[in-house]
Design a protein around this motif. Structure first.
Motif, PDB file in Angstrom:
ATOM      1  N   VAL A  76      -0.380   5.376   8.878  1.00  0.00           N
ATOM      2  CA  VAL A  76      -0.933   5.160  10.215  1.00  0.00           C
ATOM      3  C   VAL A  76      -1.364   3.705  10.396  1.00  0.00           C
ATOM      4  O   VAL A  76      -1.036   3.054  11.403  1.00  0.00           O
ATOM      5  N   VAL A  77      -2.100   3.154   9.418  1.00  0.00           N
ATOM      6  CA  VAL A  77      -2.550   1.773   9.520  1.00  0.00           C
ATOM      7  C   VAL A  77      -1.359   0.824   9.569  1.00  0.00           C
ATOM      8  O   VAL A  77      -1.331  -0.133  10.360  1.00  0.00           O
ATOM      9  N   LEU A 106       1.122   7.246  -6.506  1.00  0.00           N
ATOM     10  CA  LEU A 106       0.076   8.218  -6.806  1.00  0.00           C
ATOM     11  C   LEU A 106       0.477   9.625  -6.375  1.00  0.00           C
ATOM     12  O   LEU A 106      -0.033  10.610  -6.901  1.00  0.00           O
ATOM     13  N   ILE A 107       1.401   9.718  -5.421  1.00  0.00           N
ATOM     14  CA  ILE A 107       1.850  11.025  -4.950  1.00  0.00           C
ATOM     15  C   ILE A 107       2.847  11.644  -5.924  1.00  0.00           C
ATOM     16  O   ILE A 107       2.829  12.861  -6.153  1.00  0.00           O
ATOM     17  N   THR A 115      -2.382  13.354  -0.040  1.00  0.00           N
ATOM     18  CA  THR A 115      -1.737  13.467   1.269  1.00  0.00           C
ATOM     19  C   THR A 115      -2.497  12.677   2.325  1.00  0.00           C
ATOM     20  O   THR A 115      -1.908  11.926   3.111  1.00  0.00           O
ATOM     21  N   VAL A 116      -3.820  12.828   2.346  1.00  0.00           N
ATOM     22  CA  VAL A 116      -4.638  12.102   3.322  1.00  0.00           C
ATOM     23  C   VAL A 116      -4.537  10.595   3.087  1.00  0.00           C
ATOM     24  O   VAL A 116      -4.429   9.808   4.036  1.00  0.00           O
ATOM     25  N   PHE A 117      -4.554  10.189   1.825  1.00  0.00           N
ATOM     26  CA  PHE A 117      -4.444   8.765   1.495  1.00  0.00           C
ATOM     27  C   PHE A 117      -3.121   8.193   1.999  1.00  0.00           C
ATOM     28  O   PHE A 117      -3.082   7.137   2.639  1.00  0.00           O
ATOM     29  N   PHE A 118      -2.027   8.897   1.741  1.00  0.00           N
ATOM     30  CA  PHE A 118      -0.706   8.428   2.160  1.00  0.00           C
ATOM     31  C   PHE A 118      -0.602   8.351   3.680  1.00  0.00           C
ATOM     32  O   PHE A 118      -0.084   7.375   4.244  1.00  0.00           O
ATOM     33  N   MET A 162       0.821  -1.199   0.000  1.00  0.00           N
ATOM     34  CA  MET A 162       0.000   0.000   0.000  1.00  0.00           C
ATOM     35  C   MET A 162       0.860   1.255   0.000  1.00  0.00           C
ATOM     36  O   MET A 162       0.508   2.258  -0.619  1.00  0.00           O
ATOM     37  N   ILE A 163       1.986   1.202   0.714  1.00  0.00           N
ATOM     38  CA  ILE A 163       2.879   2.365   0.727  1.00  0.00           C
ATOM     39  C   ILE A 163       3.447   2.611  -0.666  1.00  0.00           C
ATOM     40  O   ILE A 163       3.533   3.760  -1.128  1.00  0.00           O
ATOM     41  N   VAL A 164       3.829   1.530  -1.355  1.00  0.00           N
ATOM     42  CA  VAL A 164       4.334   1.676  -2.726  1.00  0.00           C
ATOM     43  C   VAL A 164       3.255   2.238  -3.637  1.00  0.00           C
ATOM     44  O   VAL A 164       3.503   3.143  -4.453  1.00  0.00           O
TER      45      VAL A 164
END
Length: 209
Positions: A188-189, A8-9, A180-183, A1-3
């Motif tokens: 956090v998760v 997308l960022i 930003t919110v998505f990242f 998910m981080i990748v």
């Protein structure tokens, strides 16, 4: 998910560094980066499927084998019927958005970003909550993460590539606030479930954030 979130960022970050123009045409640099990134993400998704279903399937096997109420054929028929039903309901909901906006004076953005996804994914949320109540947190997290990965690694890049094929340019550049919110949500998760254990305090932090 981080990748996936990082991929997308990056187009949004590149867009913010380029000279802004008044043209409505997509920037060629952003399009090129989006196409390359989409191809890589689709490759990641294929590798992810092979890893999960073939080479390391044992890592994803359930700890307890439960009895199956439906045969694979019956389950597939039920799945198709449920998908069609959700599609019809979602289309009806979307068609009624204009009336809802006029009657309730709620912003179209709120309905599109909050209400529609909640209704469209009601079945997934119900499954997640049911699994969590039974103490099957691995299954609950797998449902949520799996759905998100399908959107980030398959649906989004596939639409970009499809737009490229049919001559309808689409970018992986999203609004800075949204990315930003998505990242941050992914980070956090990841921090909370990384050690494989959880407690009510971490749950409160996750809900509060």
């Amino acid at each position: 998910m981080i990748v996936a979130s990082a991929s997308l960022i990056i187009p949004s970050a590149l867009y913010s560094t380029l000279p802004q123009s008044n043209s409505t045409e997509p920037d060629i640099h952003i399009l090129t980066l989006s196409y390359i990134t989409s191809i890589i993400l689709l490759a990641f998704y294929l590798v992810y499927l092979y890893f999960q279903l073939k080479s390391h399937a044992r890592l994803f096997e359930a700890a307890e084998e439960e009895g199956h109420d439906l045969s694979p054929v019956a389950a597939s028929i039920v799945l198709i019927m449920a998908t069609v039903g959700v599609m019809v309901c979602s289309d009806s909901l979307i068609d009624s958005i204009d009336g809802i906006v006029e009657a309730s004076h709620v912003s179209r953005t709120f309905i599109g970003l909050i209400i529609v996804p909640i209704v469209g994914n009601a079945g997934e949320y119900a499954t997640t909550v049911k699994a969590a109540l039974k103490g099957k947190l691995d299954l609950a997290i797998a449902v949520v993460v799996g759905s998100t990965l399908q959107i980030a690694l398959f649906v989004t890049p596939f639409l970009v590539i499809l737009g490229w094929i049919i001559g309808q340019p689409m970018e992986l550049r999203f609004d800075t606030f949204e990315t930003t919110v998505f990242f941050l949500a992914v980070v956090v998760v990841n921090c909370l479930i990384r050690d494989g254990r959880t407690n009510y305090f971490e749950g409160a932090l996750l809900i509060g954030t």
